[in-house]
Structure formats: structure tokens, C-alpha cells
Design a protein around this motif. Structure first.
Motif, short mmCIF file in Angstrom:
data_model
loop_
_atom_site.label_atom_id
_atom_site.label_comp_id
_atom_site.label_asym_id
_atom_site.label_seq_id
_atom_site.Cartn_x
_atom_site.Cartn_y
_atom_site.Cartn_z
N PHE A 1 0.84 -1.20 0.00
CA PHE A 1 0.00 0.00 0.00
C PHE A 1 0.87 1.25 0.00
N LYS A 2 1.94 1.25 0.78
CA LYS A 2 2.84 2.40 0.85
C LYS A 2 3.46 2.69 -0.51
N THR A 3 3.91 1.61 -1.19
CA THR A 3 4.52 1.77 -2.51
C THR A 3 3.53 2.35 -3.51
N LEU A 4 2.31 1.83 -3.50
CA LEU A 4 1.29 2.30 -4.44
C LEU A 4 0.90 3.74 -4.13
N TRP A 5 0.80 4.07 -2.85
CA TRP A 5 0.46 5.44 -2.45
C TRP A 5 1.51 6.43 -2.96
N GLU A 6 2.79 6.09 -2.74
CA GLU A 6 3.86 7.00 -3.15
C GLU A 6 3.95 7.10 -4.68
N PHE B 1 4.34 11.49 -2.57
CA PHE B 1 5.56 11.11 -1.88
C PHE B 1 6.34 12.36 -1.52
N HIS B 2 7.19 12.22 -0.53
CA HIS B 2 8.06 13.31 -0.08
C HIS B 2 9.43 12.72 0.21
N TRP B 3 10.43 13.12 -0.58
CA TRP B 3 11.80 12.68 -0.36
C TRP B 3 12.62 13.84 0.20
N GLU B 4 13.52 13.52 1.10
CA GLU B 4 14.46 14.50 1.63
C GLU B 4 15.87 14.14 1.15
N TYR C 1 8.74 16.67 -3.77
CA TYR C 1 7.37 16.24 -3.55
C TYR C 1 6.79 15.74 -4.88
N GLY C 2 6.11 14.60 -4.82
CA GLY C 2 5.45 14.07 -6.01
C GLY C 2 3.96 13.97 -5.76
N LEU C 3 3.15 14.39 -6.72
CA LEU C 3 1.70 14.39 -6.55
C LEU C 3 1.03 13.69 -7.74
N PHE C 4 0.27 12.64 -7.43
CA PHE C 4 -0.52 11.89 -8.42
C PHE C 4 0.33 11.34 -9.56
N GLY C 5 1.60 11.04 -9.28
CA GLY C 5 2.46 10.46 -10.29
C GLY C 5 2.75 11.35 -11.47
N ARG C 6 2.43 12.65 -11.35
CA ARG C 6 2.55 13.55 -12.50
C ARG C 6 3.33 14.82 -12.19
#
Length: 230
Positions: A20-25, A30-33, A194-199
Motif C-alpha cells: 500500500f505504501k509503494t502504491l500510495w507513493e 511522496f516526499h523525499w528529503e 514532492y510528487g503528486l498523483f504520479g505527474r
């Protein structure tokens, strides 16, 4: 295999939570630092106990020889050729069959990572930006991780550089520990991706004081928070 079967297989391998975490990100957010670090090119690397390796030779990456990535990094062949064509300095390590098993890159100018993060990494005069270091699993835990960095440092020093800078994802603990082993120092800044909706992707930078690597040296020490952390 249809979508349902693939999903069931992934859940069986990784568990429901991780799946679920992978699919959500991937499809929602997702948020990477990315932690910025630096090092001079003359201070010796501390002794280590990594396993030795043999049978590899180092070759400069060119658009013509990028096909060597085909076996172990098949999805990177075009990327490797593009980076070489753009004039970045790349080194790969070939096995006895001329298959690339490891690689690393350096850039003397501002680097736009169009292939992964999607943002710009600024480079000051005298510095170079190190990126893309990777090797196949067979060489995990060997001194190749040290040698590859030292060799790219030497190559960039010959081009007039006296400092290496790079970024490391804060959730990549093995990579952070490698930076500690190699003698890197924190710059006190973080690039957020930050990534939003894979786009869509958004970026910002924050500052921090203290050290975020100390918990990896001495377990139990608190992690220093960003000044404006999301």
C-alpha cells in the motif's frame, strides 16, 4: 499475468502495508528529503574492512560504449548514453565479459536530473556534483564502493576540482553510512522533492543545525529537525 495477479503477488512478497505504501507513493503522494554533503578530495579515506574484489576494469563512459549496461542495467542504457553526450564524467566497471557491474558520475556544472528527481543541483566553482553511483548486488559490501568514489574524485581533481558535493536520500541508511565511512560532512541543508498523483513534482530547500548523521554513529541520539520541515 493480469493486474490482480500482479497485485496479489506483490502483497505476498512484501506484505499489505509495504505494498500500500509503494502504491500510495507512486500514484498519490511522496516526499523525499535529499541531504546535502561535501568532502575535500585530498583527505585520505579511513581504513575499512570491506571485502576485496577482483576481475574488474574501469572504463570511461561514452555514448558508444553505453551498451555495456544492457545486461545488469538494461533500463539505463539510453540514460547513460545521454549523460555521456552531455559531457558529464562517467566511469563504469566492466567484468570479464565486458558487462557493466557498477558506475558513477561527476558534473562540474549545475546538473539537471531529468531522469529521476527532476530538479536542478547547483555546483559552485571548484566543486563537482557526484551522482548516480550504483553497483550490482554481487558487489555489495566490497571495497568497490570506496574505489569507485576515489577514482571519480581523482578524475575530477585532474579537471581542477577540489571538492565533491552530493545528495543522499535520508531514508537510504546504507548510503548514509557509506558517506560517513568516506568522510563526508553535512552542509546543513536539505532539498525536498514532492510528487503528486504520479505527474507533478515540487521542490524546496530548508536548513538545519547540528547533525542528522549522528544517530547512525551513536544509536539513541535524536535526529535534528529541519528549520521548516514539512
Amino acid at each position: 499475468m493480469n493486474v490482480i495477479d500482479k497485485l496479489r503477488s506483490r502483497i505476498k512478497q512484501k506484505g499489505l502495508g509495504r505494498t500500500f505504501k509503494t502504491l500510495w507513493e507512486r500514484y498519490v503522494f511522496f516526499h523525499w528529503e535529499l541531504l546535502w554533503m561535501e568532502r575535500d578530495l585530498v583527505t585520505p579515506v579511513a581504513p575499512h574492512k570491506l571485502r576485496p574484489y577482483s576481475g574488474l576494469r574501469m572504463v570511461s563512459i561514452t555514448p558508444e560504449n553505453a551498451k555495456a549496461f544492457g545486461k545488469h542495467f538494461g533500463d539505463r542504457v539510453e540514460t547513460m548514453a545521454e549523460l555521456a553526450a552531455e559531457g558529464h564524467t562517467g566511469q563504469m566497471y566492466l567484468d570479464a565479459n565486458d558487462h557493466a557491474v557498477a558506475f558513477i558520475w561527476g558534473s562540474k556544472r549545475d546538473y539537471h536530473d531529468s531522469h529521476y528527481y527532476g530538479c536542478w543541483f547547483p555546483v559552485k566553482p571548484g566543486e563537482f556534483f557526484e551522482f548516480g553511483g550504483e553497483m550490482t548486488r554481487a558487489y555489495f559490501g566490497t571495497s568497490l564502493s570506496v574505489d569507485a568514489q576515489i577514482n571519480i574524485w581523482n578524475a575530477m581533481a585532474a579537471q581542477g576540482c577540489d571538492k565533491v558535493v552530493d545528495v543522499c536520500e535520508t531514508h537510504n541508511i546504507p548510503a548514509l553510512k557509506l558517506h560517513i565511512r568516506m568522510g563526508y560532512h553535512e552542509q546543513g541543508r536539505v532539498t525536498h522533492v514532492y510528487g503528486l498523483f504520479g505527474r507533478w513534482r515540487f521542490f524546496r530547500e530548508t536548513q538545519y543545525t547540528g547533525s542528522r548523521l549522528d544517530p547512525l554513529r551513536k544509536p539513541g541520539r535524536p535526529v535534528v529537525a529541519d528549520a521548516a520541515r514539512a
